[in-house]
Design an enzyme around this catalytic site. Structure first.
Site, PDB file in Angstrom:
ATOM      1  CB  SER A 117      -0.952   0.014   1.204  1.00 47.06           C
ATOM      2  OG  SER A 117      -2.090  -0.777   0.947  1.00 47.06           O
ATOM      3  CE  LYS A 120      -4.310   1.796  -1.096  1.00 47.56           C
ATOM      4  NZ  LYS A 120      -4.254   0.729  -0.113  1.00 47.56           N
ATOM      5  CB  SER A 182      -4.604   2.032   3.762  1.00 48.86           C
ATOM      6  OG  SER A 182      -3.705   1.497   2.824  1.00 48.86           O
TER       7      SER A 182
END
Length: 462
Positions: A117, A120, A182
């Site tokens: 993640s 991102k 997230s």
């Protein structure tokens, strides 16, 4: 034939001799002006040194009868030992100074790893860039497609913002959901809004990565969900993080928010250092089975900011502890100094065939450097440039290189440029200089040491 060659050589010798006699006054004048310029520069430097000495004497006199003055805080010139870098149970990690961009410590910093993640961070960078360009707005109502809902919604195993299918959500809320919670669904929805599809958005991510110099990174989606073609490095994540903080500070502030509520559900930021260390204000966690537990952080203590990236640890606690260890190490044993101002002459050199006698050489941007505490006086800045500077030159044109070494290791290199426009001189001046250059030794490359702006008073950057 031999008589003809003899006559030609004799005529050439007579011409050169006559020319030298004719140009001697001009050559002498050129040399005299150059000597005057060098003498004036030397006198100015001596006056500056005298003023600095007087200032130091005045300060010392004012402190009497107290003990002799000690260096200012952070300006310790003692060779303070710096312990070896931490040993972490991680696939790779890096510590970077934000101000200078220098890598201070790390292990396998350019090894290919899965970003999870932390992807991102680039997704938010692209959205921030599009906002800055006026292509989209924070007030935009973003449609939540079936692709976003199925690929990152509540029915998936990954992190989600619990967005409703076919609903519309303000772009600002999606940014908060993606960064703080997230949310994979928020990331997909943002990608589709900006570029029409995840695939096109990924191509945009790769273009920005290329612009930033992230040579070890490739994206295929905006979420970081596992894919064999999605990879990065700890070093590249640090480069991206530094660019995000610098280029889009308002968007970066979102990373410090500890919780966010959407659709009646409050979720906490997974970066546990936000609770543990008040100086930490970002950045992003990541986890998949393949990537392990990953964390990129940034902290600012006083005026110093560091960026730490740790990839592939065994648990949430391990990634938090590892980042804390790395940040503490950096703040304890390193400091940043300004060495040189922008557009200020570091050396003035003789100029041939130009309208001016000399040309100033320096840096187009100020130079900041990060060093182990107490090692300021051990660094060795040098300039490398051609022994002959022959006009014309444009302002900002590179003619050499500045290198700064510590313990024979090059810490930074910067282009040495001509600070002002240097046009050609008149035809007679060019002719005279061409004759003089003909009789000079072959051009070489000169390397010379150079003093810094803060020598004798090495105060850290404020």
């Amino acid at each position: 034939m031999k008589n003809l060659q003899f006559v030609q050589k004799a005529a050439l010798c007579i011409f050169v001799s006559a020319t030298l006699i004719a140009v001697a006054p001009e050559a002498g004048a050129v040399k005299h002006r150059h000597q005057q310029a060098q003498q004036k520069k030397q006198e100015q430097q001596e006056q500056k040194n005298a003023e600095q000495q007087k200032s130091g004497d005045d300060a010392a006199a004012a402190s009497l009868p107290v003990q002799p003055a000690t260096p200012m805080p952070g300006a310790n010139t003692l060779n303070v030992p710096v312990p070896p870098q931490p040993q972490l149970a991680a696939k790779s990690w890096v510590l970077m100074d934000y101000t200078s961009g220098q890598v201070l410590a790390g292990d396998n910093i350019d090894a290919r790893v899965e970003p999870a993640s932390i992807t991102k961070v680039m997704t938010s960078y692209v959205v921030a860039a599009q906002l800055a360009a006026g292509k989209i707005k924070l007030e935009d109502e973003v449609y939540i497609s079936e692709n976003a809902w199925r690929g990152g919604g509540a029915s998936t195993d990954g992190s989600t913002s619990f967005l409703k299918l076919n609903s519309k959500v303000a772009l600002k809320d999606l940014m908060y959901g993606m960064i703080i919670q997230s949310g994979n669904d928020a990331a997909i929805a943002l990608a589709e809004h900006v570029a029409g599809s995840e695939q096109t958005f990924a191509a945009l991510m790769n273009q920005y990565a290329q612009q930033l110099g992230m040579t070890g990174t490739h994206y295929v989606n905006p979420t970081g969900l596992p894919s064999p073609d999605e990879y990065t490095t700890a070093h590249d994540i640090a480069i991206l993080s530094r660019a995000l903080i610098h280029n889009y500070p308002e968007e970066y502030k979102i990373y410090a928010i500890k919780e966010f509520e959407w659709n009646g559900i409050t979720q906490h930021n997974r970066n546990s250092l936000l609770w543990r260390d008040s100086t930490v204000d970002g950045i992003k966690t990541g986890h998949t089975k393949e990537a392990g537990f990953c964390l990129a952080t940034s902290a600012k203590r006083g005026e110093q900011r560091l960026i730490a990236v740790v990839m592939g640890t065994g648990s949430e606690k391990e990634r938090a502890d590892a980042n804390q260890t790395v940040l503490n190490y950096g703040f304890r044993f390193f400091e940043t100094h300004k060495l040189f101002d922008a557009n200020k002459a570091l050396t003035t050199r003789e100029l041939w065939r130009g309208a001016n006698d000399t040309a100033g050489l320096g840096l187009g941007d100020e130079l900041l450097i990060t060093l182990p505490r107490g090692r300021y006086n051990d660094m060795k800045p040098t300039l490398e440039f051609p022994s002959r500077l022959i006009a014309p030159y444009t302002k900002g044109q590179q003619v050499g290189t500045l290198r700064v070494k510590l313990d024979d290791k090059v810490l930074v290199e910067r282009p040495l440029v001509v600070l002002d426009e240097q046009p050609e001189g008149g035809w007679w001046r060019r002719f005279v200089h061409s004759i003089l250059l003909y009789f000079k030794s072959a051009p070489t490359t000169e390397t010379t040491p150079v003093g810094t702006t803060a020598v004798g008073n090495p105060q850290p950057v404020k």
